[in-house]
Design a protein around this motif. Structure first.
Motif: not given
Length: 337
Positions: A211-215
């Motif tokens: 999820r933290e790789n979704e910008i």
């Protein structure tokens, strides 16, 4: 100066002046009298007003979210060339993602200033019907590229999910297992489907999307994408990552940020964009991207809209065109060896 003055000067009826202005058949001598009166009195016909009295305006409206987005240029070319060939002119409007402005444009169907609309912005049927009360008039809207299937309108697009699946599978095939997604905060259909394609491709390859790789960007711009990529570079270690951007405009911003930090592409970071805009082939390094058939999207949109305008086919059509993954330097496997 009014049309009455022209009629009085030429010594003819208002109906005769109207026939001359609208290119209808009249006696040569009478036509010359009216044309002379128009010239002498410097009269300019109000074609906008007269179009309200006709059953057709021979005008179609194309609504885009942002005129500056280079993705739309090929589509607009296809629309214009095809429409001209069918005896129609086009009006181009940009909503700038303003619902109020979009609804104002849609209202032109009610006024008969346009015969149909090619819509490239997302809006639900319920909101459209607040302006367009007549279901038959509503059917003279065709959705191009961006769409809502539940609207029950024709849409012309590509298989966004499948295209994204292929793009991300390509990143994985060159050894990139830590995948980033650069997308938009606004809930576009295309971005939702491309996200689904990414997740499915990773799952099928035994990978989990972080999820933290979704910008998610506030606006579609090179500057905004560059800013967010710089934030990542300043706070995380970038090592052998893959980046999938839902637009070439975003991907170009990402490349600029990586280049400014001397990150090796594609060794340390490989990028795939979407749309195949002209600039994607000339940026350094050149961008691997999913090529959409922009011109054909425009052509098919006009053809479908004409079927609605003429009544040849009032049923909603689902037209899915082909796409192509164009592999360039940002994922060049030979550089990786």
């Amino acid at each position: 100066m009014k049309i009455n003055d022209v009629a009085e000067y030429a010594g003819v009826s208002l109906a005769t002046v109207s026939r001359v202005i609208n290119g209808k058949k009249v006696k040569k001598e009478t036509k010359e009298k009216v044309e002379e009166a128009i010239k002498k009195l410097n009269y300019t016909p109000n074609f906008m007003a007269s179009s309200l009295q006709r059953t057709k305006s021979n005008m179609i409206l194309i609504i885009v979210p942002e005129i500056s987005n280079p993705y739309y240029s090929a589509i607009l070319e296809g629309v214009e060339v095809t429409a001209k060939g069918m005896g129609y002119n086009i009006i181009l409007g940009s909503s700038y993602s303003s619902e109020a402005q979009l609804l104002d444009y849609l209202n032109l169907l009610n006024t008969k200033l346009v015969d149909g609309i090619i819509l490239m912005e997302k809006i639900e049927k319920e909101k459209i019907m607040e302006k367009i009360k007549d279901e038959n008039v509503f059917k003279k809207i065709v959705q191009c590229s961006e769409y809502i299937e539940e609207n029950g309108l024709t849409y012309i697009t590509i298989d966004h999910k499948k295209a994204a699946y292929e793009a991300v599978s390509h990143l994985i095939s060159i050894g990139k297992k830590d995948i980033y997604l650069f997308s938009m905060k606004k809930d576009y259909t295309y971005s939702t489907l491309r996200r689904e394609g990414l997740i499915e491709a990773m799952k099928d390859n035994g990978l989990e999307f972080k999820r933290e790789n979704e910008i998610l960007l506030d606006e579609l711009s090179i500057k905004e994408a560059q800013k967010h990529m710089n934030i990542i570079l300043n706070n995380r270690e970038v090592k052998n990552i893959g980046i999938f951007a839902v637009s070439d405009v975003i991907a170009i911003g990402v490349i600029k940020a990586l280049n400014s930090k001397n990150i090796k592409i594609p060794q340390e970071a490989a990028i795939v964009g979407f749309d195949n805009i002209d600039f994607s082939a000339v940026i350094e390094p050149s961008l691997t991207t999913v090529s959409q058939p922009g011109y054909e999207l425009g052509v098919e949109s006009v053809k479908s809209l004409m079927r609605k305008i003429t009544g040849e086919n009032n049923n909603p059509e689902k037209i899915i065109l082909d796409y192509e993954l164009i592999v360039r330097e940002t994922t060049n496997k030979f550089v990786l060896k």
